[in-house]
Design a protein around this motif. Sequence first.
Motif, short mmCIF file in Angstrom:
data_model
loop_
_atom_site.label_atom_id
_atom_site.label_comp_id
_atom_site.label_asym_id
_atom_site.label_seq_id
_atom_site.Cartn_x
_atom_site.Cartn_y
_atom_site.Cartn_z
N GLN A 105 -44.66 32.29 7.72
CA GLN A 105 -46.63 31.76 8.23
C GLN A 105 -47.55 32.23 7.04
N GLN A 106 -47.72 33.09 6.59
CA GLN A 106 -48.21 34.06 5.92
C GLN A 106 -48.28 32.86 3.77
N ALA A 107 -47.00 32.47 3.87
CA ALA A 107 -46.76 31.23 2.44
C ALA A 107 -47.10 30.31 3.09
N PHE A 108 -47.37 30.03 4.19
CA PHE A 108 -48.47 28.21 4.97
C PHE A 108 -49.53 28.84 4.88
N ARG A 109 -50.12 29.86 4.93
CA ARG A 109 -51.66 29.83 4.84
C ARG A 109 -52.07 29.90 3.41
N SER A 110 -50.93 30.41 2.57
CA SER A 110 -51.37 30.84 0.60
C SER A 110 -51.02 28.97 0.72
N GLY A 111 -49.79 28.72 0.98
CA GLY A 111 -50.01 27.11 0.12
C GLY A 111 -50.83 25.43 0.74
N PHE A 112 -51.43 25.75 2.23
CA PHE A 112 -52.06 25.16 2.23
C PHE A 112 -53.27 25.03 2.94
N GLY A 113 -53.35 26.30 3.28
CA GLY A 113 -54.83 27.19 4.21
C GLY A 113 -54.47 27.62 5.09
N PRO A 114 -55.40 28.13 5.87
CA PRO A 114 -55.24 28.44 6.90
C PRO A 114 -56.00 26.85 8.34
N ARG A 115 -56.60 26.80 7.60
CA ARG A 115 -56.58 24.84 8.66
C ARG A 115 -55.76 24.39 8.83
N GLU A 116 -55.97 23.45 10.02
CA GLU A 116 -54.69 22.63 11.10
C GLU A 116 -54.99 21.40 9.56
N VAL A 117 -54.16 20.70 8.79
CA VAL A 117 -53.52 19.15 8.60
C VAL A 117 -53.27 18.36 9.40
N SER A 118 -53.82 17.12 9.41
CA SER A 118 -53.15 15.79 9.86
C SER A 118 -52.88 14.76 9.19
N VAL A 119 -51.45 13.79 9.16
CA VAL A 119 -51.02 12.75 8.55
C VAL A 119 -52.07 11.85 8.87
N SER A 120 -51.87 10.78 7.51
CA SER A 120 -52.13 9.57 7.77
C SER A 120 -51.10 8.01 8.62
N LEU A 121 -50.49 8.56 9.43
CA LEU A 121 -49.63 7.17 10.75
C LEU A 121 -49.62 5.56 9.69
N PRO A 122 -48.92 5.36 9.24
CA PRO A 122 -48.77 4.14 9.25
C PRO A 122 -49.09 3.02 10.42
N GLY A 123 -49.69 1.80 9.64
CA GLY A 123 -50.11 1.18 10.41
C GLY A 123 -49.03 0.39 11.80
N TRP A 124 -47.68 0.00 11.19
CA TRP A 124 -46.90 0.56 12.46
C TRP A 124 -46.21 0.60 13.28
N LEU A 125 -47.02 2.31 13.53
CA LEU A 125 -47.46 3.50 14.27
C LEU A 125 -48.14 3.30 14.87
N MET A 126 -49.57 2.89 14.90
CA MET A 126 -50.98 3.00 15.62
C MET A 126 -50.41 2.05 16.80
N GLY A 127 -51.47 2.20 17.33
CA GLY A 127 -51.88 1.18 18.21
C GLY A 127 -50.82 1.28 19.74
N SER A 128 -51.00 0.23 20.54
CA SER A 128 -50.26 1.29 22.16
C SER A 128 -49.49 -0.77 21.94
N TRP A 129 -48.83 0.04 23.86
CA TRP A 129 -48.07 -1.86 24.20
C TRP A 129 -48.08 -1.23 25.57
N ALA A 130 -49.12 -1.87 26.06
CA ALA A 130 -49.36 -2.22 27.32
C ALA A 130 -49.14 -3.50 28.35
N PRO A 131 -47.53 -2.70 29.03
CA PRO A 131 -47.05 -3.47 30.03
C PRO A 131 -47.85 -4.08 31.24
N THR A 132 -48.71 -3.25 31.11
CA THR A 132 -50.16 -3.94 33.04
C THR A 132 -51.07 -3.51 32.11
N ASP A 133 -52.53 -3.85 32.97
CA ASP A 133 -54.26 -4.05 32.49
C ASP A 133 -53.61 -2.37 32.18
#
Length: 307
Positions: A123-151
């Motif tokens: 945990q301390q190594a993560f804080r030192s290496g990546f910082g205390p703030r949370e990070v988020s990945v940028s998902l590729p386009g084909w993982l975005m959106g949703s499937w709507a079987p109904t309205d």
Amino acid sequence: MGGYSSQELTAIFVMQGFSGLSLFCVFLLMALGLAIIFGQMGVINMAHGEFLTLGAYITWLVSELGTSIWPWMEHIYFPIAILAAFTGTFILGYLVERFMIRLLYNRPLDTLLATWGLGLIMQQAFRSGFGPREVSVSLPGWLMGSWAPTDIIDIPMNGMFVMGITFFITLGVVILLYKSRWGIKVRATTQNRAMANAAGINTQRVDRFTFALGCGIAGVAGAAFTTIASTGPTTGSLYIVDTFLVVVFGGAASILGTVVSAFGIAQSQSILEFFLSGSMAKVITLTVVVGILMVRPQGLFASKVRR
């Protein structure tokens, strides 16, 4: 229930149920790795959550490469990130077993304390290496959106992708444990280590590979986790209790029990969270699980092992 129509309730249960499936996938991938380490080896790995965090950070690093430095990777980086997360956590798990865990076999309390300390160091190594703030990945386009079987029902694409990963990982673990020579060696070592050694099985190598594999699967869980939430230095520690609960409730060393337990706990928490607070949903779920364990302490599916 809260003035909802039957159609709205159906949609709520379907969407919350699918949200629960995403949580189920993370629980299951975490629990599969822990079931291999704890169920097959009897090692209490309190740093297991940190291997999830490491896998998530590796995924984030590959995401940054794929979106900032090497744009040609933007649409294909996620499968590469999953392989990188597995490889990185597998190697670290191998080294941890080689230089720490192997010295602590048959000393469960020492193993618990040592891996808890390892978790704090990571945990301390993560804080030192990546910082205390949370990070988020940028998902590729084909993982975005949703499937709507109904309205009124929307099922996110990233959730379906994570379900696919979980299915293939689970299938691979089952084949490794029950349909391969390595699986025979693992089960022989679990049932009778002295006899396995006498039969020519290198039990130290089996232990090392088993521990590393469990850590590698936790890394894949971290990659899957990045599709549903952000990652911080203490992310893994938030899931370690739930993961141990899944393994114990399902029955240590039982893959089927792990799947059933992860599904039940994840679905219960997800659906209850919609109608209650998150803390109350967890309290109710834990109360039911503890009540069942009081009646059946060996778990839902206890493995039959001759010792």
